[in-house]
Motif scaffolding. Structure first.
Motif, PDB file in Angstrom:
ATOM      1  N   LEU A 226      -8.642 -13.501   6.652  1.00  0.00           N
ATOM      2  CA  LEU A 226      -7.341 -12.923   6.989  1.00  0.00           C
ATOM      3  C   LEU A 226      -7.208 -11.535   6.378  1.00  0.00           C
ATOM      4  O   LEU A 226      -6.711 -10.600   7.017  1.00  0.00           O
ATOM      5  CB  LEU A 226      -6.221 -13.833   6.487  1.00  0.00           C
ATOM      6  CG  LEU A 226      -4.789 -13.319   6.683  1.00  0.00           C
ATOM      7  CD1 LEU A 226      -4.453 -13.235   8.164  1.00  0.00           C
ATOM      8  CD2 LEU A 226      -3.794 -14.225   5.966  1.00  0.00           C
ATOM      9  N   LEU A 227      -7.674 -11.405   5.151  1.00  0.00           N
ATOM     10  CA  LEU A 227      -7.568 -10.134   4.447  1.00  0.00           C
ATOM     11  C   LEU A 227      -8.387  -9.046   5.127  1.00  0.00           C
ATOM     12  O   LEU A 227      -8.103  -7.859   4.969  1.00  0.00           O
ATOM     13  CB  LEU A 227      -8.047 -10.330   3.001  1.00  0.00           C
ATOM     14  CG  LEU A 227      -7.592  -9.325   1.952  1.00  0.00           C
ATOM     15  CD1 LEU A 227      -6.079  -9.281   1.865  1.00  0.00           C
ATOM     16  CD2 LEU A 227      -8.193  -9.687   0.605  1.00  0.00           C
ATOM     17  N   ASN A 228      -9.355  -9.437   5.908  1.00  0.00           N
ATOM     18  CA  ASN A 228     -10.212  -8.472   6.599  1.00  0.00           C
ATOM     19  C   ASN A 228      -9.675  -8.044   7.960  1.00  0.00           C
ATOM     20  O   ASN A 228     -10.386  -7.399   8.740  1.00  0.00           O
ATOM     21  CB  ASN A 228     -11.627  -9.065   6.767  1.00  0.00           C
ATOM     22  CG  ASN A 228     -12.366  -9.139   5.442  1.00  0.00           C
ATOM     23  OD1 ASN A 228     -12.086  -8.383   4.514  1.00  0.00           O
ATOM     24  ND2 ASN A 228     -13.306 -10.065   5.342  1.00  0.00           N
ATOM     25  N   THR A 229      -8.418  -8.392   8.258  1.00  0.00           N
ATOM     26  CA  THR A 229      -7.773  -7.954   9.501  1.00  0.00           C
ATOM     27  C   THR A 229      -6.689  -6.937   9.173  1.00  0.00           C
ATOM     28  O   THR A 229      -6.142  -6.942   8.059  1.00  0.00           O
ATOM     29  CB  THR A 229      -7.139  -9.140  10.247  1.00  0.00           C
ATOM     30  OG1 THR A 229      -6.026  -9.643   9.473  1.00  0.00           O
ATOM     31  CG2 THR A 229      -8.149 -10.267  10.465  1.00  0.00           C
ATOM     32  N   PRO A 230      -6.318  -6.073  10.117  1.00  0.00           N
ATOM     33  CA  PRO A 230      -5.239  -5.094   9.852  1.00  0.00           C
ATOM     34  C   PRO A 230      -3.928  -5.757   9.450  1.00  0.00           C
ATOM     35  O   PRO A 230      -3.261  -5.301   8.512  1.00  0.00           O
ATOM     36  CB  PRO A 230      -5.126  -4.354  11.187  1.00  0.00           C
ATOM     37  CG  PRO A 230      -6.487  -4.466  11.796  1.00  0.00           C
ATOM     38  CD  PRO A 230      -6.985  -5.829  11.420  1.00  0.00           C
ATOM     39  N   ASN A 231      -3.549  -6.821  10.136  1.00  0.00           N
ATOM     40  CA  ASN A 231      -2.295  -7.495   9.784  1.00  0.00           C
ATOM     41  C   ASN A 231      -2.400  -8.191   8.435  1.00  0.00           C
ATOM     42  O   ASN A 231      -1.422  -8.249   7.680  1.00  0.00           O
ATOM     43  CB  ASN A 231      -1.915  -8.504  10.868  1.00  0.00           C
ATOM     44  CG  ASN A 231      -1.341  -7.840  12.107  1.00  0.00           C
ATOM     45  OD1 ASN A 231      -0.744  -6.765  12.027  1.00  0.00           O
ATOM     46  ND2 ASN A 231      -1.516  -8.466  13.261  1.00  0.00           N
ATOM     47  N   GLY A 232      -3.586  -8.697   8.128  1.00  0.00           N
ATOM     48  CA  GLY A 232      -3.789  -9.316   6.825  1.00  0.00           C
ATOM     49  C   GLY A 232      -3.647  -8.317   5.697  1.00  0.00           C
ATOM     50  O   GLY A 232      -3.103  -8.621   4.635  1.00  0.00           O
ATOM     51  N   GLN A 233      -4.099  -7.098   5.925  1.00  0.00           N
ATOM     52  CA  GLN A 233      -3.952  -6.048   4.918  1.00  0.00           C
ATOM     53  C   GLN A 233      -2.484  -5.650   4.755  1.00  0.00           C
ATOM     54  O   GLN A 233      -2.027  -5.376   3.641  1.00  0.00           O
ATOM     55  CB  GLN A 233      -4.802  -4.849   5.311  1.00  0.00           C
ATOM     56  CG  GLN A 233      -6.301  -5.126   5.217  1.00  0.00           C
ATOM     57  CD  GLN A 233      -7.150  -4.020   5.802  1.00  0.00           C
ATOM     58  OE1 GLN A 233      -6.728  -2.873   5.876  1.00  0.00           O
ATOM     59  NE2 GLN A 233      -8.366  -4.357   6.226  1.00  0.00           N
ATOM     60  N   LYS A 234      -1.744  -5.650   5.859  1.00  0.00           N
ATOM     61  CA  LYS A 234      -0.298  -5.391   5.770  1.00  0.00           C
ATOM     62  C   LYS A 234       0.374  -6.462   4.918  1.00  0.00           C
ATOM     63  O   LYS A 234       1.239  -6.175   4.080  1.00  0.00           O
ATOM     64  CB  LYS A 234       0.324  -5.365   7.164  1.00  0.00           C
ATOM     65  CG  LYS A 234      -0.058  -4.168   8.014  1.00  0.00           C
ATOM     66  CD  LYS A 234       0.582  -4.267   9.392  1.00  0.00           C
ATOM     67  CE  LYS A 234       0.175  -3.108  10.296  1.00  0.00           C
ATOM     68  NZ  LYS A 234       0.779  -3.234  11.655  1.00  0.00           N
ATOM     69  N   PHE A 235      -0.018  -7.713   5.171  1.00  0.00           N
ATOM     70  CA  PHE A 235       0.538  -8.813   4.390  1.00  0.00           C
ATOM     71  C   PHE A 235       0.233  -8.632   2.905  1.00  0.00           C
ATOM     72  O   PHE A 235       1.115  -8.784   2.051  1.00  0.00           O
ATOM     73  CB  PHE A 235      -0.029 -10.150   4.876  1.00  0.00           C
ATOM     74  CG  PHE A 235       0.176 -11.277   3.906  1.00  0.00           C
ATOM     75  CD1 PHE A 235       1.435 -11.820   3.710  1.00  0.00           C
ATOM     76  CD2 PHE A 235      -0.890 -11.771   3.151  1.00  0.00           C
ATOM     77  CE1 PHE A 235       1.635 -12.857   2.799  1.00  0.00           C
ATOM     78  CE2 PHE A 235      -0.703 -12.794   2.244  1.00  0.00           C
ATOM     79  CZ  PHE A 235       0.560 -13.338   2.075  1.00  0.00           C
ATOM     80  N   ALA A 236      -1.022  -8.315   2.583  1.00  0.00           N
ATOM     81  CA  ALA A 236      -1.415  -8.163   1.182  1.00  0.00           C
ATOM     82  C   ALA A 236      -0.627  -7.054   0.494  1.00  0.00           C
ATOM     83  O   ALA A 236      -0.200  -7.196  -0.658  1.00  0.00           O
ATOM     84  CB  ALA A 236      -2.921  -7.897   1.093  1.00  0.00           C
ATOM     85  N   LYS A 237      -0.418  -5.960   1.201  1.00  0.00           N
ATOM     86  CA  LYS A 237       0.350  -4.850   0.621  1.00  0.00           C
ATOM     87  C   LYS A 237       1.816  -5.242   0.423  1.00  0.00           C
ATOM     88  O   LYS A 237       2.417  -4.952  -0.622  1.00  0.00           O
ATOM     89  CB  LYS A 237       0.248  -3.634   1.529  1.00  0.00           C
ATOM     90  CG  LYS A 237      -1.135  -3.004   1.576  1.00  0.00           C
ATOM     91  CD  LYS A 237      -1.194  -1.862   2.587  1.00  0.00           C
ATOM     92  CE  LYS A 237      -2.591  -1.257   2.650  1.00  0.00           C
ATOM     93  NZ  LYS A 237      -2.689  -0.176   3.671  1.00  0.00           N
ATOM     94  N   ALA A 238       2.376  -5.918   1.428  1.00  0.00           N
ATOM     95  CA  ALA A 238       3.793  -6.290   1.349  1.00  0.00           C
ATOM     96  C   ALA A 238       4.053  -7.302   0.243  1.00  0.00           C
ATOM     97  O   ALA A 238       5.001  -7.153  -0.543  1.00  0.00           O
ATOM     98  CB  ALA A 238       4.249  -6.850   2.701  1.00  0.00           C
TER      99      ALA A 238
END
Length: 357
Positions: A226-238
Motif C-alpha cells: 500500500l505504501l508503494n502506491t500514490p494514494n498510500g503515500q498520501k495516507f502515510a503523510k496525512a
C-alpha cells in the motif's frame, strides 16, 4: 406538460443531482482504516478522530481516514487478513504476525517505547524462582510473553523457561479473570490493565519494561504494498501529520487531548496521566527519528527476533532467524536480503521534522 410541472420536475432533478454528486465524489475518495487497541500510547488515535485533527489532515491530501478500535489480538488478525490498512502494534508483533504470515509491512511511526507500562504481577510473594509451574495469565505470542522471559533471564532463571505454565487470556478479559479468582497467582499485561490490577493490595509487580528500555516499541504499521502506491503515500503523510499534531497536544497536557485519550479506555484523566509517566513518548518527530536511525535499534530488534525464532513465531517452515529479515532506514538488513518482511521507514517522520508534510 405544463410549465409549472416542468419547472417542478427540473428543480427535482437538480436537487437529486445535488445530493448524488457529493455522494459519488465521496465514494471515489480513497479511504483508509487504522486499527488501534487500548494502550496509553495508542489512545490518542481516539482523540485524533474526535478533535477533527484526523479529518483536517485527510482532507489536505484528498483522502478519508477512519480509525477503528479492536481488542489487540483481533486488530493484528484484521491487519494480516488485509481488512484494515494500518494497525498499531509493537515491534515484536510486527514480526510474529504480519511478517511471519508473509505480509510485507512497514513501520512509519515509532510512537514510543514502554518504560514501565508492561509488568509481571504476582500474588502471595511469588518471584521468578517460584513462578515455574504456576499458572501465568497473559496474551500469548505478544510482548507480554517476551517481557516474562526477559524477566526470567535477567533474574537468572533461564533454565526454568520450559517449566512456565502460560494461560492465554484476552486483554478484554484478563483483569476480571485475574482479580475474581484468587487462585490465579501471576499475570503479565500492560497499562491501563496493570493499574487496575495493582489496585488490589495483594498484588505486587516484580518486573516491568523499564528494566528493558527501548525493547518494547509501539508502532504504526502499514502494508508495504500500500505504501508503494500514490494514494498510500498520501495516507502515510496525512496520518503522520495528524499523529504529531495530536501527540504534541497530549504530551503538553492539553485538557481536551488528555480527557479524550483517557476516555478511549474508560480511564480518569489522573489515571491516564499516570500511564503516560511510564510511556517514553516520542512527542517530536526529531526524537522519533533519532531513535529509529540509531544503531541501538538493530541490537534491540535482534533480541526480539531471536525470541520469536526460538518460540516458532516466525511462521511454518522457517529454519533460520534470518528467513524473516528486517530492513532499517540506513539500508542495513538483518537477515537474508531476499527475505525482508518488516521495515522501519523514517521518511515520513523526517518529513514531519522538516515541516514538509
Amino acid at each position: 406538460m405544463t410549465k409549472p410541472r416542468l419547472f417542478s420536475l427540473t428543480c427535482a432533478m437538480f436537487l437529486l443531482l445535488g445530493i448524488l454528486a457529493p455522494a459519488a465524489a465521496q465514494a471515489d475518495t480513497p479511504t483508509f482504516t487504522v486499527g488501534w487497541s487500548v494502550y496509553a500510547g495508542w489512545n490518542p488515535y481516539f482523540y485524533m478522530q474526535k478533535s477533527g485533527i484526523l479529518k483536517k489532515w485527510a482532507d489536505k491530501y484528498g483522502i478519508t481516514i477512519k480509525v477503528q478500535r479492536f481488542d489487540y489480538a483481533a486488530s493484528l488478525d484484521s491487519f494480516v487478513a488485509k481488512n484494515i490498512d494500518a494497525c498499531t502494534m509493537t515491534n515484536m508483533e510486527a514480526l510474529d504476525m504480519p511478517a511471519a504470515a508473509g505480509v510485507d509491512s512497514t513501520a512509519i511511526i515509532v510512537g514510543d517505547y514502554s518504560n514501565g507500562n508492561d509488568a509481571v504481577l504476582v500474588r502471595n510473594g511469588l518471584n521468578f524462582s517460584t513462578l515455574p509451574r504456576k499458572p501465568i495469565m497473559l496474551v500469548q505470542k505478544t510482548v507480554s510473553e517476551y517481557l516474562l522471559e526477559r524477566g526470567m533471564v535477567l533474574n537468572g532463571q533461564q533454565a526454568q523457561l520450559s517449566k512456565l505454565h502460560l494461560i492465554n487470556t484476552s486483554d478484554s478479559d484478563i483483569v476480571a479473570a485475574f482479580l475474581n479468582n484468587k487462585s490465579n497467582q501471576a499475570v503479565v499485561t500492560w497499562k491501563p490493565l496493570v493499574s487496575q490490577i495493582v489496585g488490589d493490595k495483594s498484588v505486587q509487580s516484580i518486573f516491568d519494561s523499564s528494566k528493558i528500555p527501548g525493547e518494547i516499541m509501539d508502532l504504526l504499521v502499514v502494508r508495504t504494498e500500500l505504501l508503494n502506491t500514490p494514494n498510500g503515500q498520501k495516507f502515510a503523510k496525512a496520518i503522520t501529520g495528524a499523529w504529531y499534531e495530536t501527540i504534541q497536544q497530549v504530551a503538553s497536557g492539553q485538557a481536551a487531548a488528555i480527557k479524550y485519550s483517557a476516555a478511549a479506555s474508560g480511564d480518569s484523566t489522573d489515571s491516564y496521566k499516570e500511564q503516560l509517566k511510564t510511556t517514553a513518548l516520542f512527542a517530536t518527530p526529531k526524537s522519533a527519528v533519532d531513535f529509529t536511525t540509531s544503531p541501538d535499534l538493530q541490537k534491540k530488534m535482534d533480541l526480539v527476533r531471536q525470541f520469536c525464532f526460538t518460540h516458532g513465531l516466525l511462521g511454518q517452515g522457517i529454519k533460520s532467524v534470518d528467513d524473516v529479515a528486517i530492513a532499517y532506514p540506513n539500508g542495513a538488513i538483518q537477515g537474508k536480503k531476499d527475505r525482508v518482511r518488516f521495515r522501519f521507514n523514517a521518511a515520513y517522520m523526517q518529513a514531519a521534522q522538516q515541516g514538509k508534510l
